[in-house]
Write a protein that holds these residues in place. Structure first.
Motif, short mmCIF file in Angstrom:
data_model
loop_
_atom_site.label_atom_id
_atom_site.label_comp_id
_atom_site.label_asym_id
_atom_site.label_seq_id
_atom_site.Cartn_x
_atom_site.Cartn_y
_atom_site.Cartn_z
N CYS A 45 34.13 36.01 52.54
CA CYS A 45 35.44 35.87 51.47
C CYS A 45 36.40 37.78 52.24
O CYS A 45 34.85 38.16 53.02
CB CYS A 45 35.44 36.43 50.01
SG CYS A 45 34.66 35.17 49.14
N ALA A 63 38.35 39.25 50.61
CA ALA A 63 38.33 40.33 49.47
C ALA A 63 37.32 40.10 48.45
O ALA A 63 36.17 38.95 48.13
CB ALA A 63 39.48 39.90 49.01
N SER A 70 33.16 41.72 45.85
CA SER A 70 32.06 42.25 45.92
C SER A 70 31.49 40.87 46.29
O SER A 70 32.07 39.70 45.94
CB SER A 70 31.72 42.32 44.89
OG SER A 70 31.91 43.81 44.51
N SER A 84 29.61 46.62 45.83
CA SER A 84 31.06 46.28 46.30
C SER A 84 31.75 45.94 48.08
O SER A 84 30.51 46.29 48.93
CB SER A 84 31.03 47.82 45.89
OG SER A 84 31.00 48.68 46.68
N PRO A 85 32.99 45.51 47.76
CA PRO A 85 33.37 45.72 48.94
C PRO A 85 33.08 47.54 50.30
O PRO A 85 33.31 46.94 51.02
CB PRO A 85 35.43 45.28 49.07
CG PRO A 85 34.96 45.19 47.31
CD PRO A 85 34.03 45.32 46.62
N ILE A 137 29.90 46.73 51.36
CA ILE A 137 29.71 45.94 52.77
C ILE A 137 30.60 46.44 53.57
O ILE A 137 30.02 46.24 54.77
CB ILE A 137 30.66 44.77 51.99
CG1 ILE A 137 30.28 43.99 51.01
CG2 ILE A 137 31.39 43.55 53.14
CD1 ILE A 137 31.43 42.60 50.10
N ASP A 138 31.44 47.43 53.58
CA ASP A 138 31.85 47.61 55.30
C ASP A 138 31.18 48.73 55.70
O ASP A 138 31.38 49.13 57.17
CB ASP A 138 33.19 48.22 54.38
CG ASP A 138 34.65 46.84 54.14
OD1 ASP A 138 34.41 46.80 54.67
OD2 ASP A 138 35.82 47.74 53.81
N ILE A 170 28.15 42.57 55.66
CA ILE A 170 27.83 41.46 54.63
C ILE A 170 26.71 41.11 54.76
O ILE A 170 26.29 41.15 53.72
CB ILE A 170 28.81 40.55 55.26
CG1 ILE A 170 28.82 39.49 53.93
CG2 ILE A 170 29.00 39.58 56.19
CD1 ILE A 170 29.15 40.23 52.61
N GLY A 217 39.19 34.89 46.73
CA GLY A 217 38.74 35.71 48.34
C GLY A 217 38.57 34.99 49.24
O GLY A 217 38.78 35.86 50.01
N TYR A 242 40.29 45.99 46.96
CA TYR A 242 39.42 45.10 46.78
C TYR A 242 39.11 44.33 48.12
O TYR A 242 38.52 43.19 48.54
CB TYR A 242 39.11 44.14 45.46
CG TYR A 242 39.40 44.60 44.02
CD1 TYR A 242 38.26 45.20 43.93
CD2 TYR A 242 40.78 44.98 43.48
CE1 TYR A 242 38.37 45.94 42.48
CE2 TYR A 242 41.16 45.31 42.35
CZ TYR A 242 39.62 46.18 42.22
OH TYR A 242 40.10 46.52 40.78
N HIS A 243 39.68 44.54 48.86
CA HIS A 243 39.32 43.48 50.67
C HIS A 243 38.76 44.68 51.03
O HIS A 243 37.95 45.86 50.85
CB HIS A 243 40.80 43.89 50.99
CG HIS A 243 41.79 42.71 50.95
ND1 HIS A 243 42.94 42.33 49.82
CD2 HIS A 243 41.84 41.53 51.16
CE1 HIS A 243 43.88 41.71 49.50
NE2 HIS A 243 43.02 40.53 50.49
N ARG A 244 38.22 43.59 51.95
CA ARG A 244 36.70 44.23 53.26
C ARG A 244 37.05 44.62 54.40
O ARG A 244 37.43 43.84 54.61
CB ARG A 244 35.40 43.21 53.21
CG ARG A 244 35.37 43.03 52.27
CD ARG A 244 34.14 41.74 52.03
NE ARG A 244 33.49 40.79 50.77
CZ ARG A 244 33.23 39.63 50.80
NH1 ARG A 244 32.27 38.80 51.36
NH2 ARG A 244 32.50 39.49 49.09
#
Length: 209
Positions: free
Chosen positions: A22, A24, A26, A74-75, A78-79, A83, A174, A192-194
């Motif tokens: 995705c 966006a 989590s 959470s996003p 992830i960043d 991922i 997402g 919420y975007h990655r």
């Protein structure tokens, strides 16, 4: 009919994640311990099931499982860790919450990291694990984990869609659909975007907006 276990006579936890691809939201993962002789002809990889059937099975899984839990990353995390690591961390977080300690772990896919058992009695023991490509279509506990991870993540994305309706998250959850990417072009990104993901499919990262 999917197999009831990978190793007979072992308290075995199946793990799977949802939301890895995705743009966006989590990433969610679940861990499920089913009875050794468990059978359910309806249970399968969540991607092979209708939405209605997934939610019906969630109730059955939660009722029948010896233990189950859901882990979330959470996003922002992830960043920070990427991922793949986030997906594994989500599975570890789900395992942390199980009320029964597994003796073995089976994981959908081909990547995992040793899970170190927590608590004074554990003394840092690593629980044996096996990665199984397309395991969610082979073993009931992994399929059950895929259903829980998918449905709980869908619930979460539906809540976010109420906050940001322009991105169509109630439909795409997402994932990088045309409508989602068109909305990013028009409105930019949300918290919420990655940010490390390729938002528009053109190789440009979102922080270039």
């Amino acid at each position: 009919m999917l197999a009831s276990y990978y190793t007979q006579g072992t308290v075995e936890a199946g793990c799977d994640e949802a939301g890895r691809g995705c743009l966006a939201g989590s990433v969610f993962a679940a861990a499920v311990i089913l009875p050794q002789d468990y059978q359910n002809e309806l249970l399968n990889d969540s991607k092979q099931l209708t939405e209605k059937r997934r939610y019906q099975l969630r109730e059955i899984i939660e009722r029948d499982a010896l233990a189950w839990a859901v882990g979330i990353v959470s996003p922002a995390e992830i960043d920070e860790i990427n991922i793949l690591n986030a997906s594994i961390l989500a599975m570890h977080r789900a395992l942390d919450q199980l009320k029964i300690r597994p003796e073995a772990i089976i994981v959908d896919g081909n990547r995992f990291k040793p899970y170190i058992e927590r608590g004074e009695e554990a003394r840092g023991r690593s629980i044996p694990y096996t990665t199984i490509v397309k395991g969610d279509g082979k073993y009931l506990s992994i399929a059950a984990a895929s259903v829980l991870a998918k449905t709980y993540r869908d619930d979460y994305m539906n809540r976010l869609a109420e906050e940001y309706p322009q991105y169509d998250w109630q439909s795409n959850k997402g994932y990088p659909t045309k409508k989602h990417r068109d909305a990013i072009r028009q409105y930019g990104i949300t918290p919420y975007h990655r940010k490390t993901f390729n938002m528009l499919g053109d190789g440009q990262l979102s922080f270039d907006f």
